[in-house]
Design a protein around this motif. Structure first.
Motif, PDB file in Angstrom:
ATOM      1  N   LEU A  53       0.632  -1.341  -0.132  1.00  0.00           N
ATOM      2  CA  LEU A  53       0.041  -0.162   0.010  1.00  0.00           C
ATOM      3  C   LEU A  53       0.892   1.100   0.079  1.00  0.00           C
ATOM      4  O   LEU A  53       0.435   2.198  -0.718  1.00  0.00           O
ATOM      5  CB  LEU A  53      -1.045  -0.013   1.057  1.00  0.00           C
ATOM      6  CG  LEU A  53      -2.175  -0.957   1.078  1.00  0.00           C
ATOM      7  CD1 LEU A  53      -2.777  -1.246   2.480  1.00  0.00           C
ATOM      8  CD2 LEU A  53      -3.073  -0.515   0.134  1.00  0.00           C
ATOM      9  N   TRP A  54       1.900   1.328   0.757  1.00  0.00           N
ATOM     10  CA  TRP A  54       2.916   2.235   0.818  1.00  0.00           C
ATOM     11  C   TRP A  54       3.497   2.604  -0.328  1.00  0.00           C
ATOM     12  O   TRP A  54       3.713   3.553  -0.973  1.00  0.00           O
ATOM     13  CB  TRP A  54       3.819   2.584   1.816  1.00  0.00           C
ATOM     14  CG  TRP A  54       3.168   3.237   3.016  1.00  0.00           C
ATOM     15  CD1 TRP A  54       2.812   4.486   3.019  1.00  0.00           C
ATOM     16  CD2 TRP A  54       3.176   3.010   4.464  1.00  0.00           C
ATOM     17  NE1 TRP A  54       2.446   4.945   4.225  1.00  0.00           N
ATOM     18  CE2 TRP A  54       2.570   4.132   5.035  1.00  0.00           C
ATOM     19  CE3 TRP A  54       3.729   1.785   5.054  1.00  0.00           C
ATOM     20  CZ2 TRP A  54       2.473   3.872   6.493  1.00  0.00           C
ATOM     21  CZ3 TRP A  54       3.409   1.723   6.363  1.00  0.00           C
ATOM     22  CH2 TRP A  54       2.754   2.815   7.368  1.00  0.00           C
ATOM     23  N   TRP A  55       4.006   1.389  -1.178  1.00  0.00           N
ATOM     24  CA  TRP A  55       4.374   1.686  -2.309  1.00  0.00           C
ATOM     25  C   TRP A  55       3.398   2.174  -3.696  1.00  0.00           C
ATOM     26  O   TRP A  55       3.872   3.050  -4.268  1.00  0.00           O
ATOM     27  CB  TRP A  55       5.034   0.273  -2.993  1.00  0.00           C
ATOM     28  CG  TRP A  55       5.442   0.165  -4.389  1.00  0.00           C
ATOM     29  CD1 TRP A  55       6.603   0.753  -4.582  1.00  0.00           C
ATOM     30  CD2 TRP A  55       4.911  -0.345  -5.616  1.00  0.00           C
ATOM     31  NE1 TRP A  55       6.821   0.541  -6.000  1.00  0.00           N
ATOM     32  CE2 TRP A  55       5.965  -0.066  -6.598  1.00  0.00           C
ATOM     33  CE3 TRP A  55       3.518  -0.876  -5.806  1.00  0.00           C
ATOM     34  CZ2 TRP A  55       5.488  -0.561  -7.750  1.00  0.00           C
ATOM     35  CZ3 TRP A  55       3.337  -1.359  -7.194  1.00  0.00           C
ATOM     36  CH2 TRP A  55       4.187  -1.078  -8.261  1.00  0.00           C
ATOM     37  N   LEU A  56       2.285   1.756  -3.533  1.00  0.00           N
ATOM     38  CA  LEU A  56       1.103   2.155  -4.321  1.00  0.00           C
ATOM     39  C   LEU A  56       0.991   3.760  -4.008  1.00  0.00           C
ATOM     40  O   LEU A  56       0.805   4.742  -5.043  1.00  0.00           O
ATOM     41  CB  LEU A  56      -0.158   1.525  -4.089  1.00  0.00           C
ATOM     42  CG  LEU A  56      -0.309   0.116  -4.740  1.00  0.00           C
ATOM     43  CD1 LEU A  56      -1.633  -0.468  -4.170  1.00  0.00           C
ATOM     44  CD2 LEU A  56      -0.176   0.242  -6.284  1.00  0.00           C
ATOM     45  N   ALA A  57       1.065   4.102  -2.979  1.00  0.00           N
ATOM     46  CA  ALA A  57       0.934   5.597  -2.545  1.00  0.00           C
ATOM     47  C   ALA A  57       2.024   6.590  -2.988  1.00  0.00           C
ATOM     48  O   ALA A  57       1.961   7.726  -3.301  1.00  0.00           O
ATOM     49  CB  ALA A  57       0.748   5.781  -0.935  1.00  0.00           C
ATOM     50  N   GLN A  64      -3.461   9.862   0.480  1.00  0.00           N
ATOM     51  CA  GLN A  64      -4.023   9.966   1.853  1.00  0.00           C
ATOM     52  C   GLN A  64      -4.911   8.598   2.042  1.00  0.00           C
ATOM     53  O   GLN A  64      -4.505   7.938   3.113  1.00  0.00           O
ATOM     54  CB  GLN A  64      -4.830  11.191   2.076  1.00  0.00           C
ATOM     55  CG  GLN A  64      -4.985  11.381   3.523  1.00  0.00           C
ATOM     56  CD  GLN A  64      -6.148  10.432   4.146  1.00  0.00           C
ATOM     57  OE1 GLN A  64      -7.182  10.078   3.407  1.00  0.00           O
ATOM     58  NE2 GLN A  64      -6.436  10.181   5.599  1.00  0.00           N
ATOM     59  N   THR A  65      -5.445   8.178   1.523  1.00  0.00           N
ATOM     60  CA  THR A  65      -6.567   6.787   1.548  1.00  0.00           C
ATOM     61  C   THR A  65      -5.325   5.516   1.610  1.00  0.00           C
ATOM     62  O   THR A  65      -5.539   4.979   2.409  1.00  0.00           O
ATOM     63  CB  THR A  65      -7.567   6.550   0.280  1.00  0.00           C
ATOM     64  OG1 THR A  65      -8.510   7.907   0.388  1.00  0.00           O
ATOM     65  CG2 THR A  65      -8.439   5.370   0.684  1.00  0.00           C
ATOM     66  N   LEU A  66      -4.673   5.739   0.628  1.00  0.00           N
ATOM     67  CA  LEU A  66      -3.764   4.472   0.495  1.00  0.00           C
ATOM     68  C   LEU A  66      -2.734   4.251   1.760  1.00  0.00           C
ATOM     69  O   LEU A  66      -2.318   3.568   2.502  1.00  0.00           O
ATOM     70  CB  LEU A  66      -2.838   4.654  -0.725  1.00  0.00           C
ATOM     71  CG  LEU A  66      -3.556   4.182  -1.957  1.00  0.00           C
ATOM     72  CD1 LEU A  66      -2.543   4.354  -3.271  1.00  0.00           C
ATOM     73  CD2 LEU A  66      -3.851   2.606  -1.733  1.00  0.00           C
ATOM     74  N   ASN A  67      -2.173   5.852   2.240  1.00  0.00           N
ATOM     75  CA  ASN A  67      -1.469   6.047   3.344  1.00  0.00           C
ATOM     76  C   ASN A  67      -2.040   5.559   4.579  1.00  0.00           C
ATOM     77  O   ASN A  67      -1.601   4.793   5.628  1.00  0.00           O
ATOM     78  CB  ASN A  67      -0.854   7.408   3.565  1.00  0.00           C
ATOM     79  CG  ASN A  67       0.138   7.654   2.721  1.00  0.00           C
ATOM     80  OD1 ASN A  67       0.964   6.641   2.405  1.00  0.00           O
ATOM     81  ND2 ASN A  67       0.597   8.679   2.342  1.00  0.00           N
ATOM     82  N   ALA A  68      -3.391   5.809   4.625  1.00  0.00           N
ATOM     83  CA  ALA A  68      -4.305   5.506   5.743  1.00  0.00           C
ATOM     84  C   ALA A  68      -4.632   3.806   6.092  1.00  0.00           C
ATOM     85  O   ALA A  68      -4.365   3.251   7.110  1.00  0.00           O
ATOM     86  CB  ALA A  68      -5.536   5.988   5.963  1.00  0.00           C
ATOM     87  N   ARG A  69      -4.600   3.388   4.748  1.00  0.00           N
ATOM     88  CA  ARG A  69      -4.888   1.624   4.747  1.00  0.00           C
ATOM     89  C   ARG A  69      -3.585   0.904   5.183  1.00  0.00           C
ATOM     90  O   ARG A  69      -3.389   0.050   5.780  1.00  0.00           O
ATOM     91  CB  ARG A  69      -5.154   1.298   3.476  1.00  0.00           C
ATOM     92  CG  ARG A  69      -6.645   1.822   3.237  1.00  0.00           C
ATOM     93  CD  ARG A  69      -7.151   1.210   1.648  1.00  0.00           C
ATOM     94  NE  ARG A  69      -8.507   1.640   1.410  1.00  0.00           N
ATOM     95  CZ  ARG A  69      -8.958   1.765   0.153  1.00  0.00           C
ATOM     96  NH1 ARG A  69      -8.316   1.284  -0.824  1.00  0.00           N
ATOM     97  NH2 ARG A  69     -10.154   1.842   0.119  1.00  0.00           N
ATOM     98  N   ALA A  70      -2.390   1.856   4.810  1.00  0.00           N
ATOM     99  CA  ALA A  70      -1.022   1.336   5.035  1.00  0.00           C
ATOM    100  C   ALA A  70      -0.753   1.273   6.529  1.00  0.00           C
ATOM    101  O   ALA A  70      -0.431   0.327   6.951  1.00  0.00           O
ATOM    102  CB  ALA A  70       0.051   1.905   4.149  1.00  0.00           C
TER     103      ALA A  70
END
Length: 85
Positions: free
Chosen positions: A23-27, A57-63
């Motif tokens: 997820l952090w890579w995708l963000a 922000q959404t991807l960071n929150a999920r990560a």
């Protein structure tokens, strides 16, 4: 039975850490087009910037949530190890 639970905790911890990293890579992989200071911003530019920030922000929150789950599972695994299971 306890060996199965401990193995399951280990596998879930690794899966959570991998999900967090993905997820952090995708963000971090989406780059915005740089806007020159001499260029006038229009509505499409502002919309693109806002959408990119919201997605990041959404991807960071999920990560962050995946990291917290993985840390919780690792902590539970350590506690089980200390308890002698």
């Amino acid at each position: 039975m306890t060996e199965i639970v401990i193995t399951l905790l280990d596998v879930l911890t690794v899966a959570g850490a991998l999900a967090s990293g993905a997820l952090w890579w995708l963000a971090s992989r989406h780059r915005l087009r740089r806007v020159s200071r001499f260029e006038a911003l229009d509505a499409a530019d502002i919309n693109r910037i806002v959408v990119a920030l919201n997605r990041t922000q959404t991807l960071n929150a999920r990560a962050a949530l995946a990291t917290a789950v993985a840390a919780g599972l690792a902590g539970l695994r350590v506690l089980l190890g200390l308890a002698g299971f």
